[in-house]
Design a protein around this motif. Structure first.
Motif, mmCIF file in Angstrom:
data_model
loop_
_atom_site.group_PDB
_atom_site.id
_atom_site.type_symbol
_atom_site.label_atom_id
_atom_site.label_comp_id
_atom_site.label_asym_id
_atom_site.label_seq_id
_atom_site.Cartn_x
_atom_site.Cartn_y
_atom_site.Cartn_z
ATOM 1 N N SER A 132 0.848 -1.184 0.000
ATOM 2 C CA SER A 132 0.000 0.000 0.000
ATOM 3 C C SER A 132 0.886 1.238 0.000
ATOM 4 N N GLY A 133 0.283 2.369 -0.361
ATOM 5 C CA GLY A 133 1.024 3.619 -0.363
ATOM 6 C C GLY A 133 1.153 4.227 -1.744
ATOM 7 N N ASN A 134 1.852 5.334 -1.799
ATOM 8 C CA ASN A 134 1.995 6.113 -3.027
ATOM 9 C C ASN A 134 2.848 5.379 -4.061
ATOM 10 N N ASN B 125 4.308 6.515 -6.490
ATOM 11 C CA ASN B 125 5.414 7.353 -6.956
ATOM 12 C C ASN B 125 6.606 7.298 -6.005
ATOM 13 N N GLY B 126 6.483 6.525 -4.947
ATOM 14 C CA GLY B 126 7.539 6.466 -3.942
ATOM 15 C C GLY B 126 8.597 5.404 -4.205
ATOM 16 N N GLU C 38 9.521 2.963 -2.244
ATOM 17 C CA GLU C 38 9.102 1.623 -1.813
ATOM 18 C C GLU C 38 8.423 0.875 -2.965
ATOM 19 N N LYS D 153 -12.267 7.614 1.879
ATOM 20 C CA LYS D 153 -11.402 8.697 1.415
ATOM 21 C C LYS D 153 -11.342 8.717 -0.107
ATOM 22 N N ASP E 41 -6.245 10.427 -3.442
ATOM 23 C CA ASP E 41 -5.195 10.409 -2.419
ATOM 24 C C ASP E 41 -4.318 9.187 -2.643
ATOM 25 N N LYS E 42 -3.158 9.397 -3.257
ATOM 26 C CA LYS E 42 -2.294 8.272 -3.632
ATOM 27 C C LYS E 42 -1.736 7.530 -2.419
ATOM 28 N N ASN E 43 -1.690 8.175 -1.270
ATOM 29 C CA ASN E 43 -1.218 7.483 -0.065
ATOM 30 C C ASN E 43 -2.258 6.503 0.468
ATOM 31 N N ASN E 44 -3.480 6.600 -0.069
ATOM 32 C CA ASN E 44 -4.574 5.730 0.368
ATOM 33 C C ASN E 44 -4.751 4.527 -0.552
ATOM 34 N N LYS F 186 -4.076 0.868 -2.256
ATOM 35 C CA LYS F 186 -3.658 -0.497 -1.888
ATOM 36 C C LYS F 186 -3.521 -1.281 -3.183
#
Length: 215
Positions: free
Chosen positions: A43-45, A47-48, A50, A97, A101-104, A106
């Motif tokens: 999960s998470g952005n 573009n990161g 990880e 949400k 929101d790319k941090n949301n 999965k």
């Protein structure tokens, strides 16, 4: 280069599985069969850093399988093939949400594998890759078969941020042709490298599972 196995055929997904990987820019219904994949969930952005490491893990293992004909032992039934594209099944961590929101986000990222790959060979290639190209995400790679069945898909050309337009086209097509969406999840198949391709030229297959509407 000396090849240690006779290659009687070569599989190229863009030619041999055109219906699955090269749809038109208008929606179409397809029946997606059961296929082997290596997968990693997270999960998470996207573009990161990880996420980049997740993708690296999948590709390094996929190329280990692809180049295995050079080894002392070769999987039974090995044939030459083009490595399949990266795919992702996307969902939201918190569905209350916004999807913007790319941090949301999965995801389960995956790459299709040739049908000669077995669980035992997967374990062998996985151990080899961990030694040659260490990556913590290799500890979480799974080998599994996925069968999507009846789906609607489209070729989306352009930025990932413009995908809602293509999803809207698929939803409208399904409504007009007697289908309903069977899951809130969706699949993306990446035919372009976003690091090397202008956003307006990116090609991504978008796919949703559907079912025929009763009545």
């Amino acid at each position: 280069m000396s090849e240690k196995v006779a290659m009687s055929k070569k599989v190229d997904y863009k030619k041999d599985y055109k219906a699955l990987y090269l749809p038109k820019t208008s929606p179409v219904i397809v029946d997606v069969p059961r296929m082997p994949f290596i997968t990693v969930s997270g999960s998470g952005n996207p573009n990161g850093e990880e996420f980049s490491r997740v993708v690296e893990a999948l590709y390094s293992l996929s190329y280990a399988v692809r180049m295995s004909y050079r080894g002392d032992e070769v999987p039974e039934g090995y044939y030459e093939y083009t490595v399949f594209p990266l795919e992702g099944v996307w969902d939201l961590v918190d569905r209350t949400k916004s999807a913007a929101d790319k941090n949301n986000l999965k995801y389960t990222m995956m790459i299709r594998q040739p049908d000669f790959l077995t669980p035992s060979w997967f374990e062998r290639f996985l151990e080899q890759t961990k030694k040659k190209k260490p990556n913590s995400h290799l500890d979480h790679v799974q080998f599994e078969h996925v069968e999507e069945g009846l789906c609607c898909q489209i070729m989306h050309v352009g930025s990932f941020d413009e995908e809602p337009k293509s999803f809207a086209a698929m939803e409208a097509f399904c409504k007009q042709n007697g289908y309903t969406r069977a899951s809130k999840l969706h699949r993306e198949i990446y035919l372009s490298d976003p690091r090397k391709t202008q956003q307006e030229k990116l090609k991504t297959v978008l796919r949703i599972q559907v079912e025929e509407r009763e009545g």
